[in-house]
Design a protein around this motif. Structure first.
Motif, PDB file in Angstrom:
ATOM      1  N   ARG A 130       0.859  -1.313  -0.187  1.00 26.88           N
ATOM      2  CA  ARG A 130      -0.059  -0.102  -0.023  1.00 26.88           C
ATOM      3  C   ARG A 130       0.798   1.282  -0.026  1.00 26.88           C
ATOM      4  O   ARG A 130       0.876   1.914   0.908  1.00 26.88           O
ATOM      5  N   PRO A 131       1.729   1.468  -1.070  1.00 30.72           N
ATOM      6  CA  PRO A 131       2.568   2.660  -1.018  1.00 30.72           C
ATOM      7  C   PRO A 131       1.949   3.881  -1.213  1.00 30.72           C
ATOM      8  O   PRO A 131       0.703   3.979  -1.696  1.00 30.72           O
ATOM      9  N   TRP A 132       2.288   5.141  -1.020  1.00 31.02           N
ATOM     10  CA  TRP A 132       2.081   6.175  -1.209  1.00 31.02           C
ATOM     11  C   TRP A 132       2.607   6.741  -2.770  1.00 31.02           C
ATOM     12  O   TRP A 132       3.594   6.042  -3.091  1.00 31.02           O
ATOM     13  N   LEU A 133       1.739   7.396  -3.168  1.00 32.37           N
ATOM     14  CA  LEU A 133       2.106   7.914  -4.740  1.00 32.37           C
ATOM     15  C   LEU A 133       2.505   9.481  -4.882  1.00 32.37           C
ATOM     16  O   LEU A 133       1.267  10.027  -4.334  1.00 32.37           O
ATOM     17  N   ALA A 134       3.392  10.122  -5.218  1.00 32.04           N
ATOM     18  CA  ALA A 134       3.674  11.432  -5.388  1.00 32.04           C
ATOM     19  C   ALA A 134       3.690  11.961  -6.677  1.00 32.04           C
ATOM     20  O   ALA A 134       4.909  11.363  -7.319  1.00 32.04           O
ATOM     21  N   HIS A 135       3.161  12.588  -7.269  1.00 29.32           N
ATOM     22  CA  HIS A 135       3.087  12.979  -8.772  1.00 29.32           C
ATOM     23  C   HIS A 135       2.993  14.423  -8.898  1.00 29.32           C
ATOM     24  O   HIS A 135       2.178  15.011  -8.562  1.00 29.32           O
ATOM     25  N   PHE A 136       4.104  15.061  -9.399  1.00 24.43           N
ATOM     26  CA  PHE A 136       4.408  16.343  -9.869  1.00 24.43           C
ATOM     27  C   PHE A 136       3.890  16.407 -11.245  1.00 24.43           C
ATOM     28  O   PHE A 136       4.577  15.964 -12.252  1.00 24.43           O
ATOM     29  N   VAL A 137       2.824  17.092 -11.500  1.00 21.11           N
ATOM     30  CA  VAL A 137       2.026  16.823 -12.631  1.00 21.11           C
ATOM     31  C   VAL A 137       2.069  18.598 -13.370  1.00 21.11           C
ATOM     32  O   VAL A 137       1.807  19.038 -12.716  1.00 21.11           O
ATOM     33  N   LEU A 138       2.726  18.713 -14.412  1.00 25.12           N
ATOM     34  CA  LEU A 138       2.781  19.980 -15.320  1.00 25.12           C
ATOM     35  C   LEU A 138       1.536  20.398 -15.184  1.00 25.12           C
ATOM     36  O   LEU A 138       0.360  19.552 -15.808  1.00 25.12           O
ATOM     37  N   ARG A 139       1.153  21.643 -15.320  1.00 22.28           N
ATOM     38  CA  ARG A 139      -0.079  22.091 -15.104  1.00 22.28           C
ATOM     39  C   ARG A 139      -0.964  21.983 -16.577  1.00 22.28           C
ATOM     40  O   ARG A 139      -2.184  22.247 -16.644  1.00 22.28           O
ATOM     41  N   MET A 140      -0.127  21.592 -17.685  1.00 21.35           N
ATOM     42  CA  MET A 140      -1.075  21.530 -18.906  1.00 21.35           C
ATOM     43  C   MET A 140      -1.484  20.181 -18.963  1.00 21.35           C
ATOM     44  O   MET A 140      -2.113  19.727 -20.011  1.00 21.35           O
ATOM     45  N   PHE A 141      -1.424  19.272 -18.074  1.00 18.16           N
ATOM     46  CA  PHE A 141      -1.773  17.787 -18.122  1.00 18.16           C
ATOM     47  C   PHE A 141      -2.928  17.667 -16.993  1.00 18.16           C
ATOM     48  O   PHE A 141      -2.777  18.248 -16.044  1.00 18.16           O
ATOM     49  N   ASP A 142      -3.869  16.921 -17.237  1.00 25.44           N
ATOM     50  CA  ASP A 142      -5.000  16.650 -16.276  1.00 25.44           C
ATOM     51  C   ASP A 142      -4.813  15.166 -15.758  1.00 25.44           C
ATOM     52  O   ASP A 142      -4.183  14.440 -16.315  1.00 25.44           O
ATOM     53  N   PHE A 143      -4.903  15.347 -14.172  1.00 26.35           N
ATOM     54  CA  PHE A 143      -4.565  14.051 -13.401  1.00 26.35           C
ATOM     55  C   PHE A 143      -6.051  13.290 -13.257  1.00 26.35           C
ATOM     56  O   PHE A 143      -5.923  12.324 -12.487  1.00 26.35           O
ATOM     57  N   GLY A 144      -6.883  13.652 -14.062  1.00 22.00           N
ATOM     58  CA  GLY A 144      -8.199  12.822 -13.714  1.00 22.00           C
ATOM     59  C   GLY A 144      -8.271  11.416 -13.834  1.00 22.00           C
ATOM     60  O   GLY A 144      -8.971  10.643 -13.036  1.00 22.00           O
ATOM     61  N   GLY A 145      -7.657  10.931 -15.036  1.00 23.52           N
ATOM     62  CA  GLY A 145      -7.714   9.330 -15.043  1.00 23.52           C
ATOM     63  C   GLY A 145      -6.963   8.652 -14.295  1.00 23.52           C
ATOM     64  O   GLY A 145      -7.458   7.785 -13.661  1.00 23.52           O
ATOM     65  N   PRO A 146      -5.578   9.084 -14.124  1.00 22.24           N
ATOM     66  CA  PRO A 146      -4.848   8.444 -12.600  1.00 22.24           C
ATOM     67  C   PRO A 146      -5.701   8.718 -11.509  1.00 22.24           C
ATOM     68  O   PRO A 146      -5.812   7.598 -10.696  1.00 22.24           O
ATOM     69  N   LYS A 147      -6.234   9.592 -11.106  1.00 23.92           N
ATOM     70  CA  LYS A 147      -6.915   9.860  -9.766  1.00 23.92           C
ATOM     71  C   LYS A 147      -8.291   9.047  -9.810  1.00 23.92           C
ATOM     72  O   LYS A 147      -8.299   8.210  -8.887  1.00 23.92           O
ATOM     73  N   GLU A 148      -8.991   8.902 -10.817  1.00 25.11           N
ATOM     74  CA  GLU A 148     -10.087   7.930 -10.795  1.00 25.11           C
ATOM     75  C   GLU A 148      -9.612   6.103 -10.703  1.00 25.11           C
ATOM     76  O   GLU A 148     -10.132   5.687  -9.738  1.00 25.11           O
ATOM     77  N   MET A 149      -8.470   5.858 -11.552  1.00 25.12           N
ATOM     78  CA  MET A 149      -8.029   4.703 -11.297  1.00 25.12           C
ATOM     79  C   MET A 149      -7.410   4.436  -9.714  1.00 25.12           C
ATOM     80  O   MET A 149      -7.644   3.214  -9.275  1.00 25.12           O
ATOM     81  N   LEU A 150      -7.062   5.459  -9.264  1.00 28.52           N
ATOM     82  CA  LEU A 150      -6.375   5.269  -7.781  1.00 28.52           C
ATOM     83  C   LEU A 150      -7.416   5.178  -6.996  1.00 28.52           C
ATOM     84  O   LEU A 150      -7.426   4.314  -5.966  1.00 28.52           O
ATOM     85  N   GLY A 151      -8.575   5.902  -7.032  1.00 30.64           N
ATOM     86  CA  GLY A 151      -9.668   5.613  -6.238  1.00 30.64           C
ATOM     87  C   GLY A 151     -10.261   4.363  -6.344  1.00 30.64           C
ATOM     88  O   GLY A 151     -10.760   3.744  -5.457  1.00 30.64           O
ATOM     89  N   ARG A 152     -10.411   3.610  -7.500  1.00 32.20           N
ATOM     90  CA  ARG A 152     -10.752   2.247  -7.606  1.00 32.20           C
ATOM     91  C   ARG A 152     -10.062   1.270  -6.838  1.00 32.20           C
ATOM     92  O   ARG A 152     -10.342   0.199  -6.426  1.00 32.20           O
ATOM     93  N   HIS A 153      -8.754   1.522  -6.454  1.00 36.09           N
ATOM     94  CA  HIS A 153      -7.996   0.639  -5.714  1.00 36.09           C
ATOM     95  C   HIS A 153      -7.913   1.024  -4.137  1.00 36.09           C
ATOM     96  O   HIS A 153      -7.039   0.759  -3.429  1.00 36.09           O
ATOM     97  N   GLY A 154      -8.862   2.167  -4.046  1.00 36.16           N
ATOM     98  CA  GLY A 154      -8.619   2.388  -2.401  1.00 36.16           C
ATOM     99  C   GLY A 154      -7.950   3.586  -2.070  1.00 36.16           C
ATOM    100  O   GLY A 154      -7.678   3.732  -0.904  1.00 36.16           O
ATOM    101  N   TYR A 155      -7.403   4.446  -2.936  1.00 29.13           N
ATOM    102  CA  TYR A 155      -6.509   5.725  -2.767  1.00 29.13           C
ATOM    103  C   TYR A 155      -7.358   6.757  -2.684  1.00 29.13           C
ATOM    104  O   TYR A 155      -8.496   7.038  -3.538  1.00 29.13           O
ATOM    105  N   VAL A 156      -7.071   7.540  -1.881  1.00 24.94           N
ATOM    106  CA  VAL A 156      -7.486   9.164  -1.912  1.00 24.94           C
ATOM    107  C   VAL A 156      -6.622  10.145  -2.391  1.00 24.94           C
ATOM    108  O   VAL A 156      -5.446  10.093  -1.961  1.00 24.94           O
ATOM    109  N   THR A 157      -6.704  10.822  -3.470  1.00 20.20           N
ATOM    110  CA  THR A 157      -5.743  11.749  -4.236  1.00 20.20           C
ATOM    111  C   THR A 157      -5.957  13.340  -3.680  1.00 20.20           C
ATOM    112  O   THR A 157      -6.988  13.556  -3.664  1.00 20.20           O
TER     113      THR A 157
END
Length: 154
Positions: A54-81
């Motif tokens: 159950r690792p933590w994940l830290a993503h530095f995302v350039l502002r021109m990219f959307d993090f919606g897809g990864p956030k949704e996938m992480l939620g399906r695995h019981g993660y809060v982003t």
């Protein structure tokens, strides 16, 4: 601080047994400037090798990219982003052309680059994903302390 690295193209294939052995007990995955080029497909393959730890994940995302897809996938695995307030410098633009390209992209997305990318830097937002039980018991604001609107050098 860094125990292992993996050079497998996780967009195209699953981790090798060697990759899995290197990362299955990870406590933290960090990506900087990857999201946008790397999708939730790679992130999910990485996460699935280490669901027991159950690792933590830290993503530095350039502002021109959307993090919606990864956030949704992480939620399906019981993660809060959670997105940390503030912006994080990644690197200077390599050329005037690159700078203009990024400013044009941000403008098209309705993102104001005033006092930010217009100063000549790629800037990222930090998205931290943690197991839901951890996120509930330990607020991110207590773990990390960055003021709203602050540009942080890393």
């Amino acid at each position: 601080m860094l125990d292992a690295g993996v050079a497998t193209d996780l967009e195209k294939s699953d981790p090798t047994p060697e990759d899995t052995a290197a990362i299955e007990n990870a406590d933290l995955f960090i990506s900087t400037g990857c999201v946008g080029y790397v999708t939730e497909t790679s992130l999910e393959r990485l996460l699935e090798t280490s669901l027991d730890s159950r690792p933590w994940l830290a993503h530095f995302v350039l502002r021109m990219f959307d993090f919606g897809g990864p956030k949704e996938m992480l939620g399906r695995h019981g993660y809060v982003t959670e997105k940390l307030e503030g912006l994080f410098r990644q690197r200077r633009f390599a050329s005037a052309e690159e700078r203009q390209h990024v400013l044009d992209n941000l403008r098209r997305l309705g993102i104001d680059a005033t006092g930010a990318e217009e100063t000549g830097w790629y800037l990222a937002e930090l998205h931290v994903a943690r197991p839901e039980e951890v996120a509930k018991s330990m607020p991110l604001s207590e773990v990390l302390n960055v003021s709203a609107g602050q540009i942080v050098e890393i």
